[in-house]
Design a protein around this motif. Sequence first.
Motif, short mmCIF file in Angstrom:
data_model
loop_
_atom_site.label_atom_id
_atom_site.label_comp_id
_atom_site.label_asym_id
_atom_site.label_seq_id
_atom_site.Cartn_x
_atom_site.Cartn_y
_atom_site.Cartn_z
N SER B 49 40.23 38.79 40.60
CA SER B 49 39.29 38.34 39.58
C SER B 49 39.52 36.85 39.35
O SER B 49 40.64 36.43 39.09
N GLN B 50 38.48 36.07 39.46
CA GLN B 50 38.60 34.63 39.27
C GLN B 50 38.24 34.19 37.87
O GLN B 50 38.53 33.06 37.47
N ILE B 51 37.61 35.10 37.11
CA ILE B 51 37.18 34.75 35.76
C ILE B 51 36.95 36.04 34.98
O ILE B 51 36.71 37.10 35.58
N VAL B 52 37.02 35.93 33.67
CA VAL B 52 36.80 37.10 32.83
C VAL B 52 35.43 37.73 33.12
O VAL B 52 34.46 37.03 33.37
N ASN B 53 35.43 39.06 33.11
CA ASN B 53 34.21 39.86 33.33
C ASN B 53 33.65 39.75 34.74
O ASN B 53 32.47 40.07 34.97
N ASP B 54 34.48 39.31 35.66
CA ASP B 54 34.04 39.26 37.06
C ASP B 54 35.22 39.61 37.96
O ASP B 54 36.35 39.17 37.69
N PHE B 55 34.98 40.38 39.01
CA PHE B 55 36.04 40.71 39.96
C PHE B 55 35.40 41.08 41.29
O PHE B 55 34.22 41.43 41.36
N GLN B 56 36.21 40.96 42.35
CA GLN B 56 35.73 41.23 43.71
C GLN B 56 36.68 42.18 44.41
O GLN B 56 37.89 42.18 44.15
N LYS B 57 36.13 42.95 45.33
CA LYS B 57 36.95 43.82 46.16
C LYS B 57 37.77 43.01 47.14
O LYS B 57 37.30 42.02 47.69
N GLY B 58 38.98 43.49 47.36
CA GLY B 58 39.81 42.92 48.40
C GLY B 58 39.66 43.73 49.67
O GLY B 58 38.62 44.31 49.94
N ASP B 59 40.75 43.79 50.43
CA ASP B 59 40.69 44.44 51.73
C ASP B 59 40.78 45.97 51.67
O ASP B 59 40.35 46.66 52.59
N ILE B 60 41.37 46.50 50.58
CA ILE B 60 41.59 47.96 50.50
C ILE B 60 41.19 48.48 49.12
O ILE B 60 41.96 49.16 48.46
N ALA B 61 39.99 48.22 48.67
CA ALA B 61 39.56 48.57 47.32
C ALA B 61 39.21 50.06 47.13
O ALA B 61 39.15 50.53 45.99
N GLU B 62 38.98 50.78 48.20
CA GLU B 62 38.54 52.17 48.06
C GLU B 62 39.57 53.01 47.31
O GLU B 62 40.76 53.02 47.66
N GLY B 63 39.10 53.73 46.28
CA GLY B 63 39.99 54.58 45.49
C GLY B 63 40.63 53.88 44.32
O GLY B 63 41.44 54.47 43.61
N TYR B 64 40.28 52.62 44.11
CA TYR B 64 40.82 51.83 43.00
C TYR B 64 39.68 51.27 42.15
O TYR B 64 38.57 51.08 42.64
N SER B 65 39.98 50.98 40.88
CA SER B 65 39.02 50.28 40.03
C SER B 65 39.78 49.35 39.10
O SER B 65 40.96 49.56 38.83
N VAL B 66 39.11 48.28 38.65
CA VAL B 66 39.73 47.31 37.76
C VAL B 66 38.75 46.92 36.67
O VAL B 66 37.56 47.22 36.74
N SER B 67 39.27 46.22 35.67
CA SER B 67 38.45 45.60 34.65
C SER B 67 39.09 44.28 34.27
O SER B 67 40.30 44.09 34.44
N ARG B 68 38.29 43.36 33.77
CA ARG B 68 38.82 42.06 33.33
C ARG B 68 38.08 41.66 32.06
O ARG B 68 37.22 40.79 32.05
N GLU B 69 38.43 42.31 30.98
CA GLU B 69 37.78 42.06 29.69
C GLU B 69 38.42 40.89 28.95
O GLU B 69 37.79 40.28 28.08
N LYS B 70 39.66 40.60 29.27
CA LYS B 70 40.38 39.49 28.65
C LYS B 70 41.04 38.65 29.74
O LYS B 70 41.44 39.17 30.78
N LYS B 71 41.20 37.38 29.48
CA LYS B 71 41.82 36.49 30.45
C LYS B 71 43.24 36.94 30.77
O LYS B 71 43.71 36.80 31.88
N GLU B 72 43.94 37.47 29.77
CA GLU B 72 45.34 37.79 29.92
C GLU B 72 45.60 39.11 30.64
O GLU B 72 46.73 39.38 31.04
N SER B 73 44.61 39.96 30.77
CA SER B 73 44.85 41.32 31.20
C SER B 73 43.97 41.74 32.38
O SER B 73 42.77 41.44 32.41
N PHE B 74 44.57 42.46 33.32
CA PHE B 74 43.84 42.89 34.53
C PHE B 74 44.38 44.27 34.94
O PHE B 74 45.10 44.39 35.92
N PRO B 75 44.03 45.32 34.22
CA PRO B 75 44.56 46.65 34.56
C PRO B 75 43.93 47.23 35.82
O PRO B 75 42.75 47.02 36.09
#
Lengths: 114, 114
Positions: B49-75
């Motif tokens: 994720s390069q910025i809050v509320n935006d993220f991109q898949k990497g090389d092995i994204a299948e079966g994973y999910s993320v969120s970026r609601e805050k700058k400090e956190s990326f679960p």
Amino acid sequence: GESVGLHLPTLSVQEGDNSIINCAYSNSASDYFIWYKQESGKGPQFIIDIRSNMDKRQGQRVTVLLNKTVKHLSLQIAATQPGDSAVYFCAEHAGGTSYGKLTFGQGTILTVHP
Amino acid sequence: DGGITQSPKYLFRKEGQNVTLSCEQNLNHDAMYWYRQDPGQGLRLIYYSQIVNDFQKGDIAEGYSVSREKKESFPLTVTSAQKNPTAFYLCASSIVTESPYEQYFGPGTRLTVT
């Protein structure tokens, strides 16, 4: 499906010797390179970096050499110590729109014998 | 102290359960990354994720999910769709706007799914 485990390259040295760890990179447009050290069970730690407009950079006991002609990067560790035992990764940043994304090499296991 | 924290260090789950790995940074970095590392292998990029509320898949994204609601956190959520979830997961962050593109890593979470 199952991924096939890869065997990392290994380098064994005696304490006090100099170590050279090599890395071949793939992208001729890469503008920044970095070496990381990863101890068992821990996150990678920064060792040294180099920009593509340089061919050599020195740190404390470490030197990075960059040969853009053959797309080769090396890390030299002087007077290697047992505490240097770890896995060493090189990483490259592709220029242009990569915006911080790094591509990591396979890694090399360095073992230092007392 | 500035840095990246990942919790927990060890996590055990039963097959079929979703699990969320925590990553927090107080470095004021714009970009955050999730990597997976299997024994004897290098780092593989899952999501970034390069910025809050935006993220991109990497090389092995299948079966994973993320969120970026805050700058400090990326679960990172490892879903039941991930076929081989047992691995060492590393979170990192970086400044993306200019070199150096060093990524700072957290201590990692070792996930075991049985």
